[in-house]
Write a protein that holds these residues in place. Structure first.
Motif, PDB file in Angstrom:
ATOM      1  N   VAL A  11     -35.148 -36.693  25.965  1.00 59.00           N
ATOM      2  CA  VAL A  11     -34.458 -35.819  24.621  1.00 59.00           C
ATOM      3  C   VAL A  11     -33.658 -34.641  25.097  1.00 59.00           C
ATOM      4  CG1 VAL A  11     -35.433 -34.260  23.019  1.00 59.00           C
ATOM      5  CG2 VAL A  11     -36.730 -36.174  23.279  1.00 59.00           C
ATOM      6  N   GLU A  12     -34.251 -34.131  26.184  1.00 55.07           N
ATOM      7  CA  GLU A  12     -33.103 -32.953  26.820  1.00 55.07           C
ATOM      8  C   GLU A  12     -31.869 -33.520  27.279  1.00 55.07           C
ATOM      9  OE1 GLU A  12     -33.757 -29.995  26.180  1.00 55.07           O
ATOM     10  OE2 GLU A  12     -35.553 -30.577  25.315  1.00 55.07           O
ATOM     11  N   SER A  13     -31.968 -34.562  27.724  1.00 56.90           N
ATOM     12  CA  SER A  13     -30.668 -35.240  28.245  1.00 56.90           C
ATOM     13  C   SER A  13     -29.744 -35.483  27.148  1.00 56.90           C
ATOM     14  CB  SER A  13     -30.809 -36.719  29.186  1.00 56.90           C
ATOM     15  OG  SER A  13     -29.676 -37.164  29.614  1.00 56.90           O
ATOM     16  N   HIS A  14     -30.232 -35.995  26.172  1.00 54.11           N
ATOM     17  CA  HIS A  14     -29.305 -36.473  24.937  1.00 54.11           C
ATOM     18  C   HIS A  14     -29.077 -35.093  24.311  1.00 54.11           C
ATOM     19  CE1 HIS A  14     -29.944 -40.642  25.190  1.00 54.11           C
ATOM     20  NE2 HIS A  14     -31.312 -40.914  24.917  1.00 54.11           N
ATOM     21  N   ARG A  15     -29.722 -34.035  24.367  1.00 53.86           N
ATOM     22  CA  ARG A  15     -29.459 -32.870  23.714  1.00 53.86           C
ATOM     23  C   ARG A  15     -28.233 -32.301  24.517  1.00 53.86           C
ATOM     24  NH1 ARG A  15     -32.987 -29.282  20.898  1.00 53.86           N
ATOM     25  NH2 ARG A  15     -34.714 -30.270  22.349  1.00 53.86           N
ATOM     26  N   ALA A  16     -28.059 -32.375  25.717  1.00 51.80           N
ATOM     27  CA  ALA A  16     -27.181 -31.689  26.385  1.00 51.80           C
ATOM     28  C   ALA A  16     -25.688 -32.534  26.052  1.00 51.80           C
ATOM     29  CB  ALA A  16     -27.158 -31.795  27.989  1.00 51.80           C
ATOM     30  N   GLU A  17     -26.070 -33.771  25.950  1.00 51.66           N
ATOM     31  CA  GLU A  17     -24.795 -34.673  25.727  1.00 51.66           C
ATOM     32  C   GLU A  17     -24.193 -34.461  24.280  1.00 51.66           C
ATOM     33  OE1 GLU A  17     -25.895 -38.671  26.079  1.00 51.66           O
ATOM     34  OE2 GLU A  17     -25.717 -38.546  28.307  1.00 51.66           O
ATOM     35  N   ALA A  18     -25.028 -34.408  23.402  1.00 49.28           N
ATOM     36  CA  ALA A  18     -25.047 -33.994  21.972  1.00 49.28           C
ATOM     37  C   ALA A  18     -24.225 -32.585  21.617  1.00 49.28           C
ATOM     38  CB  ALA A  18     -26.155 -34.054  21.028  1.00 49.28           C
ATOM     39  N   LEU A  19     -24.503 -31.682  22.349  1.00 50.23           N
ATOM     40  CA  LEU A  19     -23.960 -30.407  22.415  1.00 50.23           C
ATOM     41  C   LEU A  19     -22.500 -30.347  22.926  1.00 50.23           C
ATOM     42  CD1 LEU A  19     -27.155 -27.967  23.404  1.00 50.23           C
ATOM     43  CD2 LEU A  19     -25.746 -28.122  20.859  1.00 50.23           C
ATOM     44  N   GLY A  20     -22.438 -31.006  24.162  1.00 50.24           N
ATOM     45  CA  GLY A  20     -21.127 -31.014  24.742  1.00 50.24           C
ATOM     46  C   GLY A  20     -20.179 -31.716  23.755  1.00 50.24           C
ATOM     47  N   TYR A  21     -20.486 -32.874  23.005  1.00 47.38           N
ATOM     48  CA  TYR A  21     -19.491 -33.458  21.914  1.00 47.38           C
ATOM     49  C   TYR A  21     -19.387 -32.316  21.002  1.00 47.38           C
ATOM     50  CZ  TYR A  21     -21.034 -37.720  24.489  1.00 47.38           C
ATOM     51  OH  TYR A  21     -21.260 -38.789  25.489  1.00 47.38           O
ATOM     52  N   ALA A  22     -20.453 -31.890  20.423  1.00 45.95           N
ATOM     53  CA  ALA A  22     -20.348 -31.067  19.104  1.00 45.95           C
ATOM     54  C   ALA A  22     -19.363 -29.955  19.492  1.00 45.95           C
ATOM     55  CB  ALA A  22     -21.559 -30.372  18.752  1.00 45.95           C
ATOM     56  N   ASP A  23     -19.614 -29.360  20.811  1.00 42.90           N
ATOM     57  CA  ASP A  23     -18.539 -28.156  21.334  1.00 42.90           C
ATOM     58  C   ASP A  23     -17.039 -28.517  21.486  1.00 42.90           C
ATOM     59  OD1 ASP A  23     -20.672 -26.262  21.122  1.00 42.90           O
ATOM     60  OD2 ASP A  23     -21.123 -26.451  23.368  1.00 42.90           O
ATOM     61  N   GLN A  24     -16.859 -29.755  21.703  1.00 45.80           N
ATOM     62  CA  GLN A  24     -15.459 -30.191  22.131  1.00 45.80           C
ATOM     63  C   GLN A  24     -14.828 -30.295  20.792  1.00 45.80           C
ATOM     64  OE1 GLN A  24     -16.662 -33.815  24.347  1.00 45.80           O
ATOM     65  NE2 GLN A  24     -15.481 -32.807  26.126  1.00 45.80           N
ATOM     66  N   ALA A  25     -15.505 -30.743  19.625  1.00 40.81           N
ATOM     67  CA  ALA A  25     -15.013 -30.963  18.395  1.00 40.81           C
ATOM     68  C   ALA A  25     -14.734 -29.497  17.990  1.00 40.81           C
ATOM     69  CB  ALA A  25     -16.020 -31.584  17.448  1.00 40.81           C
ATOM     70  N   LEU A  26     -15.454 -28.626  17.946  1.00 47.60           N
ATOM     71  CA  LEU A  26     -15.256 -27.321  17.453  1.00 47.60           C
ATOM     72  C   LEU A  26     -14.241 -26.602  18.082  1.00 47.60           C
ATOM     73  CD1 LEU A  26     -18.918 -25.980  17.134  1.00 47.60           C
ATOM     74  CD2 LEU A  26     -17.323 -26.636  15.121  1.00 47.60           C
ATOM     75  N   GLU A  27     -13.720 -27.212  19.345  1.00 47.70           N
ATOM     76  CA  GLU A  27     -12.509 -26.499  20.236  1.00 47.70           C
ATOM     77  C   GLU A  27     -11.226 -26.760  19.083  1.00 47.70           C
ATOM     78  OE1 GLU A  27     -12.427 -27.806  23.946  1.00 47.70           O
ATOM     79  OE2 GLU A  27     -14.170 -27.070  24.518  1.00 47.70           O
ATOM     80  N   VAL A  28     -11.370 -27.922  18.316  1.00 50.99           N
ATOM     81  CA  VAL A  28     -10.067 -28.538  17.689  1.00 50.99           C
ATOM     82  C   VAL A  28     -10.320 -28.181  16.125  1.00 50.99           C
ATOM     83  CG1 VAL A  28      -8.990 -30.692  16.779  1.00 50.99           C
ATOM     84  CG2 VAL A  28      -9.607 -30.349  19.322  1.00 50.99           C
ATOM     85  N   PHE A  29     -11.384 -28.330  15.677  1.00 50.69           N
ATOM     86  CA  PHE A  29     -11.782 -28.089  14.202  1.00 50.69           C
ATOM     87  C   PHE A  29     -11.582 -26.611  13.841  1.00 50.69           C
ATOM     88  CE2 PHE A  29     -14.284 -32.432  13.697  1.00 50.69           C
ATOM     89  CZ  PHE A  29     -13.318 -32.916  13.333  1.00 50.69           C
ATOM     90  N   ASP A  30     -10.407 -25.971  13.502  1.00 51.59           N
ATOM     91  CA  ASP A  30     -10.144 -24.569  13.091  1.00 51.59           C
ATOM     92  C   ASP A  30     -11.052 -24.316  11.675  1.00 51.59           C
ATOM     93  OD1 ASP A  30      -8.223 -22.585  11.448  1.00 51.59           O
ATOM     94  OD2 ASP A  30      -8.414 -22.406  13.416  1.00 51.59           O
ATOM     95  N   ALA A  31     -11.655 -23.153  11.763  1.00 53.74           N
ATOM     96  CA  ALA A  31     -12.446 -22.780  10.659  1.00 53.74           C
ATOM     97  C   ALA A  31     -11.641 -22.719   9.385  1.00 53.74           C
ATOM     98  CB  ALA A  31     -12.991 -21.293  10.787  1.00 53.74           C
TER      99      ALA A  31
END
Length: 839
Positions: free
Chosen positions: A799-819
């Protein structure tokens, strides 16, 4: 309209009568070394050169008798009309005689028989050509739009397929095989059912044509019989294009009226000719237009024996022949009479060539401007005749260039590629005789025209070679067509070059070609101004908008998309519905594309609603009957906008509508005709099905979505269209993720992750940042689902391993998706990140 219905029944009876000869027409048997009679065709196909035995002849006779009885029974069901029986016997006799006389060149036939599967189509073409030589009134190529010709084709194909269907039967012939063939007569039954459907469709088209033409016919004083006959001819001539049939009918009515008025005036032609003209007018008025043509031909044969004092009368008859060809929609006759008139009035070959070229250009321009495909076909025929009178290589090359223009103009309106290939060949032939060193400006004109033909052909094919050649041809033309020397021609070639660059840029992953296309469109607009050339200016604005939209989508730049909207709105200032309805529809379709992309990046639905309205406006003129592929394109685009709206609404109505529009589009966007467009629509259908599946408890829609994506990937390969391949991989992953969330295991989720990672091999942040971020967000969603599966298994470490991966993917997406610029997706990923943290 009972009169017309009876006429259709008669046409059906003639077709069915012809069908009875499918096997009866195989005798008498025998072959020879030089050729093979149709009677020996089946034996030859199956590898046997001996004559058919008497038992085979008896079997064929019984088959023929059974078929004839069946068709007579059909006539009885329809009312036991003695005229229909007479038509049946006459048709059977005509086809039997023709088949018996046909001798097929063995070498040509062997060339078609590479495999049993490929034999039928090639052999049918060879046989129909021979039938046309024997009976041009029924089976000439110019008659291919008639029911009689189509049934002759289907009948011959049925007999051949029945003989060659079984690979074991392909090697031998014996009485037992003939009984097998009799058992396969369902092929002919299928052809009969298809013909009945054709008849019903033809009936509907004719009824619509008559309804549309009644007012004009009354205005011209044209009798119902002629209106019905003309409607039938033009319905048969354009069976899949009602607007073309209507345009031809209206012109035919005008010609009929003008000819009738002209024949009422005093004339210096002699009494015999006046009598023929009067007889033709009488026959035409009663709808007997083919009989009128026969009367004309009979008079012309008689006049061949007259002296030169009848030349003026002959010229009048040639003019009448051209008019009659329009009434009967006979391209062959129109070309025949046009050429005869030119030859009669000219003094030598040079004059004939010049006049044929001029007349051919007149027919071409009229066909191009008014959408008359008939006129373009006549232009092609007349220009081909001009080639025979070319005195030197310059004249020959000039005619080849004109021929190429007419071919690609007509080919652009058709779904096939044969005309386009012929156009390319014609322009390349012209270039061999017009070298740049000797005639630089003429060479540049031909290069420009070759570029157009190659671009249109390249858009229909999967590879990029033709598009690369189109770019090279336009660039070559610009070396002589300079802005300083000929500014308007320079602008025309800049626009053509931009179109080719854009078509190629759409298939490539980078943006270089698209940037160059925009530069070329903007260059063209420097000379094609709204004051000087408003129509050309609007056309280029529309093209520019398309290029800006594609580039904006690639770069994730909504500024480009806003510019695209402005360009399409500018085009609509000149592309009005009254003046240029199809261009108006194209601009609305393209405006909808730009609005839909903007709407996807925004939280609200206003832009998407406007896109739907634009597509529906376009479909008012882009009808399936008039422009089937453009209609399918707009249907597919409408489905995209409805899917995007449906994803933001609670119900499923929009999504259901989207599925319906995609399925409608696929009726014309077939894999055989337009493979890449077919793949695109399959992908889009998958999107709508996925969105529906997410709202429903079952998995049927999701499984259908997976099937649609996998079908798309059969044409959307990474090598051919890398970004489209990546898009479909991303979408496939989305459907697999949703399926995986509803299943107990993790196999579907793992396949989803694999699909997303595959997509990222082409969807890089540098190349397509918004698409890259979208796939990263999808990866985060799939990894969150894996977290849930791990929690169910009490595997907290996973669970914690997947959580770290998922947060990494989401943070990368938010670097591009401007509010601001990508508000909708920014909100979605922000919520997803919170769910990951709270899980």
């Amino acid at each position: 309209m009972g009169f017309y219905q009876n006429g259709l029944d008669k046409a059906a009876a003639v077709c069915f009568g012809a069908a009875t000869m499918a096997f009866g027409g195989l005798g008498p048997p025998g072959t020879n070394e030089a050729g093979i009679g149709l009677a020996g065709l089946v034996g030859f196909v199956l590898g046997r050169k001996e004559k058919f035995g008497p038992e085979c002849a008896r079997v064929r006779a019984r088959i023929q008798k059974k078929l004839l009885a069946g068709y007579r029974d059909y006539i009885k069901v329809e009312g036991d009309d003695w005229e229909l029986n007479a038509d049946l016997e006459a048709a059977a006799h005509a086809l039997d005689e023709t088949l018996g006389d046909c001798v097929i060149d063995r070498k040509r036939l062997v060339a078609t028989a590479v495999t049993p599967e490929g034999f039928a189509a090639g052999a049918v073409a060879v046989i129909l050509e021979e039938l046309g030589k024997k009976r041009p009134d029924l089976f000439a190529a110019g008659k291919s739009g008639t029911l009689a010709y189509r049934y002759a084709r289907d009948v011959v194909r049925a007999g051949i397929e029945a003989a060659a269907d079984n690979p074991d039967d392909y090697r031998q012939i014996e009485p037992a095989l003939m009984w097998q063939m009799a058992g396969k007569l369902g092929i002919i039954d299928a052809a009969i059912n298809a013909a009945r459907a054709d008849i019903r469709q033809l009936n509907e088209t004719v009824e619509r044509l008559i309804e549309q033409g009644e007012e004009r016919a009354r205005e011209f004083g044209i009798k119902e019989g002629l209106l019905i006959a003309l409607a039938r001819k033009y319905a048969e001539g354009s069976p899949d294009n009602f607007d073309a049939a209507l345009a031809g009918l209206e012109r035919a009515l005008e010609v009929a009226h003008a000819e009738a008025e002209r024949d009422r005036l005093p004339s210096n032609v002699d009494d015999a000719v006046s009598a023929v003209l009067a007889r033709m007018d009488e026959l035409n008025a009663n709808g007997q237009i083919d009989e009128a043509q026969a009367a004309l031909d009979a008079e012309l044969v008689a006049m061949d024996e007259e002296d030169t004092r009848r030349q003026a009368a002959r010229g009048r008859l040639y003019d009448k022949g051209v008019a009659q060809a329009i009434l009967t929609r006979s391209v062959e006759n129109a070309v025949r009479f046009v050429v005869a008139g030119v030859e009669m009035g000219a003094t030598d070959g040079a004059e004939i060539f010049a006049e044929l070229l001029t007349v051919g250009e007149e027919w071409y321009e009229r066909g191009r401007r008014k959408g008359l495909n008939f006129d373009l076909e006549v232009a092609i025929g007349v220009t081909r005749m001009a080639l025979k009178y070319a005195a030197d290589r310059n004249e020959w090359a000039l005619a080849q260039n004109n021929l190429g223009n007419a071919l690609w103009t007509l080919g652009e309106r058709e779904s096939g590629t044969e005309r386009l290939k012929q156009a390319v060949d014609a322009h390349r032939a012209a270039l061999k005789e017009y070298p740049r060193e000797r005639a630089p400006l003429e060479w540049a004109v031909i290069q420009n025209n070759l570029g157009n033909a190659l671009r249109i052909l390249g858009q229909r094919e999967g590879g990029t070679a033709r598009l690369e050649q189109a770019i090279a041809a336009c660039q070559a033309a610009l070396e002589e067509r300079t802005r300083a020397r000929m500014p308007l021609d320079w602008a025309a070639t800049q626009n053509n070059l931009a179109n080719a660059l854009q078509s190629l840029g759409e298939r490539e992953s980078g943006t270089d070609r698209l940037e160059k296309a925009i530069d070329a469109f903007q260059a063209a607009l420097q000379e094609w101004t709204p004051e000087r050339l408003p129509f050309e200016w609007a056309m280029t604005q529309n093209n520019l908008g398309n290029a800006l939209r594609i580039l904006g989508q690639r770069e994730g730049d909504t500024t480009r998309l806003e510019e695209a909207v402005l360009a399409h709105q500018a085009a609509l200032r000149e592309h009005t519905r009254n003046r240029t309805p199809l261009e108006w529809a194209a601009s609305h379709n393209n405006l909808g594309n730009a609005l839909a992309l903007l709407g996807i990046h925004e939280n609200g639905t206003a832009r998407l609603e406007h896109a739907v309205a634009a597509y529906r406006a376009a479909l008012e003129e882009r009808t399936r009957e008039r422009v089937p592929l453009d209609w399918a394109m707009t249907q597919s685009n409408l489905g995209n906008a409805l899917t995007a709206l449906g994803e933001r609404e609670a119900g499923t109505q929009r999504l259901e509508q989207a599925v319906e529009t995609y399925q409608a589009a696929l009726k014309e966007r077939t894999r055989e005709r337009v493979p890449l467009d077919w793949a695109m629509t399959q992908n889009n259908l998958g999107n709508a099905l996925t969105a529906l599946g997410e709202r429903e408890t079952g998995t049927q829609r999701l499984e259908q979505a997976v099937d649609a994506y996998q079908a798309a990937l059969e044409e959307y390969t990474r090598k051919r269209v890398p970004l489209d391949w990546a898009m479909t991989q991303n979408n496939l992953g989305d459907a697999l993720r949703t399926l995986g969330e509803r299943e107990t295991g993790t196999q579907r989720l793992e396949h989803a992750v694999e699909a997303f990672h595959a997509a990222l091999e082409e969807r890089t942040r540098k190349r397509v940042p918004l698409d890259w971020a979208m796939t990263k967000g999808n990866l985060a969603e799939a990894t969150l689902a894996l977290m849930e599966k791990a929690r169910t298994s009490d595997d907290e470490r996973a669970v914690e391993s997947h959580r770290a991966e998922a947060l990494g993917y989401a943070d990368q997406a938010l670097e591009v998706f401007d509010a601001d610029q990508s508000a909708h997706y920014h909100a979605l990923v922000t919520d997803l990140r919170k769910r990951i943290m709270d899980f």
